[in-house]
Structures are given as C-alpha cells and as structure tokens.
Design a protein around this motif. Sequence first.
Motif, PDB file in Angstrom:
ATOM      1  N   LEU A 202       0.830  -1.212   0.000  1.00  0.00           N
ATOM      2  CA  LEU A 202       0.000   0.000   0.000  1.00  0.00           C
ATOM      3  C   LEU A 202       0.861   1.257   0.000  1.00  0.00           C
ATOM      4  CD1 LEU A 202      -2.654  -1.153   2.633  1.00  0.00           C
ATOM      5  CD2 LEU A 202      -2.946  -1.057   0.152  1.00  0.00           C
ATOM      6  N   PHE A 203       1.974   1.238   0.728  1.00  0.00           N
ATOM      7  CA  PHE A 203       2.886   2.386   0.766  1.00  0.00           C
ATOM      8  C   PHE A 203       3.511   2.603  -0.604  1.00  0.00           C
ATOM      9  CE2 PHE A 203       7.194   4.120   2.180  1.00  0.00           C
ATOM     10  CZ  PHE A 203       6.711   5.414   2.346  1.00  0.00           C
ATOM     11  N   ILE A 204       3.907   1.521  -1.273  1.00  0.00           N
ATOM     12  CA  ILE A 204       4.481   1.630  -2.623  1.00  0.00           C
ATOM     13  C   ILE A 204       3.432   2.186  -3.592  1.00  0.00           C
ATOM     14  CG2 ILE A 204       5.387   0.285  -4.572  1.00  0.00           C
ATOM     15  CD1 ILE A 204       6.626  -1.604  -2.418  1.00  0.00           C
TER      16      ILE A 204
ATOM     17  N   SER B 144       1.008   4.172  -2.843  1.00  0.00           N
ATOM     18  CA  SER B 144       0.806   5.599  -2.554  1.00  0.00           C
ATOM     19  C   SER B 144       1.896   6.456  -3.195  1.00  0.00           C
ATOM     20  CB  SER B 144       0.774   5.838  -1.042  1.00  0.00           C
ATOM     21  OG  SER B 144       2.067   5.705  -0.469  1.00  0.00           O
ATOM     22  N   MET B 145       3.089   5.880  -3.399  1.00  0.00           N
ATOM     23  CA  MET B 145       4.183   6.618  -4.045  1.00  0.00           C
ATOM     24  C   MET B 145       4.127   6.503  -5.563  1.00  0.00           C
ATOM     25  SD  MET B 145       7.536   6.014  -1.601  1.00  0.00           S
ATOM     26  CE  MET B 145       7.459   4.218  -1.537  1.00  0.00           C
ATOM     27  N   GLU B 146       3.601   5.375  -6.065  1.00  0.00           N
ATOM     28  CA  GLU B 146       3.514   5.132  -7.521  1.00  0.00           C
ATOM     29  C   GLU B 146       2.090   4.722  -7.890  1.00  0.00           C
ATOM     30  OE1 GLU B 146       5.787   5.141 -10.039  1.00  0.00           O
ATOM     31  OE2 GLU B 146       7.584   5.672  -8.916  1.00  0.00           O
ATOM     32  N   PRO B 147       1.122   5.646  -7.789  1.00  0.00           N
ATOM     33  CA  PRO B 147      -0.282   5.272  -8.009  1.00  0.00           C
ATOM     34  C   PRO B 147      -0.587   4.771  -9.423  1.00  0.00           C
ATOM     35  CG  PRO B 147      -0.025   7.654  -7.802  1.00  0.00           C
ATOM     36  CD  PRO B 147       1.279   7.055  -7.433  1.00  0.00           C
TER      37      PRO B 147
ATOM     38  N   MET C  57       9.891  -7.581  -4.573  1.00  0.00           N
ATOM     39  CA  MET C  57      11.321  -7.290  -4.704  1.00  0.00           C
ATOM     40  C   MET C  57      11.845  -6.528  -3.491  1.00  0.00           C
ATOM     41  SD  MET C  57      12.787  -8.465  -7.435  1.00  0.00           S
ATOM     42  CE  MET C  57      14.206  -7.394  -7.658  1.00  0.00           C
ATOM     43  N   ILE C  58      11.096  -5.506  -3.065  1.00  0.00           N
ATOM     44  CA  ILE C  58      11.536  -4.679  -1.933  1.00  0.00           C
ATOM     45  C   ILE C  58      11.486  -5.471  -0.625  1.00  0.00           C
ATOM     46  CG2 ILE C  58      10.931  -2.627  -0.558  1.00  0.00           C
ATOM     47  CD1 ILE C  58      10.145  -1.279  -3.237  1.00  0.00           C
ATOM     48  N   ALA C  59      10.533  -6.410  -0.537  1.00  0.00           N
ATOM     49  CA  ALA C  59      10.466  -7.283   0.646  1.00  0.00           C
ATOM     50  C   ALA C  59      11.660  -8.235   0.694  1.00  0.00           C
ATOM     51  CB  ALA C  59       9.167  -8.074   0.641  1.00  0.00           C
TER      52      ALA C  59
ATOM     53  N   THR D 248      10.587   9.064  -1.143  1.00  0.00           N
ATOM     54  CA  THR D 248       9.531   9.536  -2.070  1.00  0.00           C
ATOM     55  C   THR D 248       9.342   8.610  -3.262  1.00  0.00           C
ATOM     56  OG1 THR D 248      11.186  10.928  -3.168  1.00  0.00           O
ATOM     57  CG2 THR D 248       9.838  11.971  -1.450  1.00  0.00           C
ATOM     58  N   THR D 249      10.249   7.610  -3.427  1.00  0.00           N
ATOM     59  CA  THR D 249      10.128   6.656  -4.538  1.00  0.00           C
ATOM     60  C   THR D 249      10.386   5.235  -4.034  1.00  0.00           C
ATOM     61  OG1 THR D 249      12.474   6.683  -5.166  1.00  0.00           O
ATOM     62  CG2 THR D 249      11.046   8.396  -6.139  1.00  0.00           C
ATOM     63  N   PRO D 250       9.813   4.222  -4.721  1.00  0.00           N
ATOM     64  CA  PRO D 250      10.097   2.833  -4.343  1.00  0.00           C
ATOM     65  C   PRO D 250      11.586   2.487  -4.425  1.00  0.00           C
ATOM     66  CG  PRO D 250       8.190   2.917  -5.775  1.00  0.00           C
ATOM     67  CD  PRO D 250       8.777   4.294  -5.764  1.00  0.00           C
ATOM     68  N   PHE D 251      12.300   3.124  -5.384  1.00  0.00           N
ATOM     69  CA  PHE D 251      13.736   2.851  -5.521  1.00  0.00           C
ATOM     70  C   PHE D 251      14.490   3.262  -4.254  1.00  0.00           C
ATOM     71  CE2 PHE D 251      18.052   4.270  -6.553  1.00  0.00           C
ATOM     72  CZ  PHE D 251      18.565   3.110  -7.105  1.00  0.00           C
ATOM     73  N   GLN D 252      14.160   4.446  -3.712  1.00  0.00           N
ATOM     74  CA  GLN D 252      14.795   4.903  -2.476  1.00  0.00           C
ATOM     75  C   GLN D 252      14.509   3.925  -1.319  1.00  0.00           C
ATOM     76  OE1 GLN D 252      13.206   8.832  -1.896  1.00  0.00           O
ATOM     77  NE2 GLN D 252      14.432   9.748  -3.543  1.00  0.00           N
TER      78      GLN D 252
END
Length: 400
Positions: A237-239, A241-244, A255-257, A302-306
């Motif tokens: 959900l957080f991802i 919200s950053m990349e709707p 991947m981030i997990a 502010t981004t999923p990459f960060q």
Amino acid sequence: MESWKVNLISVWFGCFFTGLAISQILPFLPLYVSQLGVTSHEALSMWSGLTFSVTFLVSAIVSPMWGSLADRKGRKLMLLRASLGMAIAILLQAFATNVWQLFILRAIMGLTSGYIPNAMALVASQVPRERSGWALSTLSTAQISGVIGGPLLGGFLADHVGLRAVFFITAILLTVSFLVTLFLIKEGARPVVSKADRLSGKAVFASLTYPGLVISLFFTTLVIQLCNGSIGPILALFIKSMEPQSNNIAFLAGMIAAVPGISALISAPRLGKLGDRIGAHRILLATLFCAVVMFFAMSFVTTPFQLGALRFLLGFADGAMLPAVQTLLLKYSSDQVTGRIFGYNQSFMYLGNVVGPLIGASVSAMAGFRWVFVATAIVVLINLIQLAIMLRRRQRIAVN
C-alpha cells in the motif's frame, strides 16, 4: 572433516529446506482461504491473519518445552520430530475442505515447529567457542536463503501447478530435510538427566551468571523480528501511494520485501567472523544503531527505488543481528541449559512475528504509512539503549 563441520553443512541444508517450505506457502495463503469458501473482504482479512498468526503463537508457547526436551533427549531427535511433524501437518493442509480445518492444521504445524532453533543449539554445542559467531551466522544464511526463495518458488508453483499441489511439494522438501538429518547429522553422547534432576524455569535463570542480560537479549530478539515484520502489512500500500500509476505493485513489493535478504546473505558470515574477533556485543549494538538510522530515513522516501535502496542497506545489519544475539546467549549460558535458553529465545522470536505486523497495521491506521517507520525506529532505539545499559552493567560486575 571434523564432525561439527559435517553437522554444520548438514543442518544448513535442513534449515534451508525448512525456511523454503514455511515461506513458500505464505504468499498465497489468503488465496487458499478464499478457495475454502471465505468470500467477504472482512472475513478473508480476519481468517488470513488468524491462519498466519496461529502457527507463530503456538510455536511461541511450546518452544521452551521442546528446548527442555532437547537438553534431555538430544537435539537430533528434536530435529527429526520437527521436520517429519511439519511435513505431515503441511501435507494434510492440502486436503482441507474448510477454513476451520486449515486453522487447526496451521496450529498443529506450530506445535511441531522447532527445527531451526534446535539446529542452532546443536551447532552451538559442538562448534569451538572461538568460532561460534561465524558458525551461527553461516547457519542463519540457510534460513535467509529459504525465506528469500520460498515466496518466489511458491508463487511460481501456485500459478503453474495449483495451490494444493504446493502443499505436496512443501511436504516433500521437509521430508528431504528429515532424511538429511537422519543420515548425515551425528550427535555425541549426552549426559543422562533424570526427571528429578531437571531444572525448573526459575532454576534455569538462577544458573545463569547474568540473567538480566539474557532476558534483555530475549527482548532484543523480539524487537529484531518486530522491525522485520512491522512494515509487512503496509508495504504494498505504501508503494502504491508513491507510484499510483504503476501496474506492477505486487512485483515491486515482492522485490523490496526480498532485497534485505540478499545483503544479509553477504554480511552474515563476514560480520559473524568479525564478531568472533572484536566481540558479538559490539556487532549487535552497531547493527541495531544502523537499523534505527535506516528506519528513520525510510520515513522520508519519495520513490520505491529509495525505499528498496535503504532496505538493501538495512539487510547488511539485519544479517548480523540474530546470530550476534545467539552467540551472546551461548556465551552467557552453560551447556546444561543451552536448549532451554534457545527455546525461550525462539518464543520471543515468534512473538515478534506476531507483534510486528499488529503494530504496523495499527500505527498506519491511526497515523499513516510513514509513521510505521518512525514507530519502528523508536522501538529499536529504546531496545538499543536498554541493551547498552545491561551490557555496561555486566562489564562493571565483571571488573569488580
């Protein structure tokens, strides 16, 4: 090759198959609950949470009992019990026809748990003390590898062979773990402890030189698992919200997990070896401090990459935390109670698995996604301060 090295290699594969088996079911558990007839969104959320949590809750309750039995009957027997018991419990889940059956079988699976802590205790009791940090860190990479690969393999198999078939494959993997343990692991003769000579829980802690520090390390284990699990419920959900506008939220979340596990694999043996040289307590305090900094930083992304980059950096610290705790527990407990102490520690680990997602979901509902990272950082900071105080106190007692 020395017997403890053969055992280390053997239980590494056993822990890998166990981590793989447990984690590959988790991604599609809500889908399986839905397949068993739960349709409404509220009921699906509730039953998914219950079937997930009950395994850890039961495991937390029974872990000290299995630890006590391991000290008396031997750890190889406990490894065989856990691997075969979980294989049967997971196989039966493939035949569940309603959600209550699945819930009961997941509870039974928790009852049969304990492979990994008993593997840790077996290695800890046999490895030369000056190499214990490296050995336990190396063993931790098995579970990390399994937990990384499990969801990927589980998702792939669920898509290609169906949900129920994954339970069969998982049971086969655990049977392999049972066979590896049966034929390759050698445990030396253990002192016979009569029922009359068994130590009570109170006597176990009375036998410790620094009981306060050991209890502090238990809570550190809980906090480590808590900070691993707190963002689980809100990650996707957080991802979003950053990349709707993104169409691959699930892939990004996966991947981030998984990315901290990759860096943890790199760091765990190296930091374990360093801990053998400079002291596991220094490694533990340093990695907890890094975790505080990383979680505070994540609240500003502010981004999923960060987010992914910071979680990758967090993994370097994460890979050393639990092995450092286990090395310190080994240092401050006698061989007579090692299994009990590792069993208690595992209970706190399972409690962290339950408390973490609950805190994450509660904080995000009350204050928003970003505050989950802040709250997690504060919890880790409080734990870091109390652990540093306990270690300083132990140092003062040792000097006097």
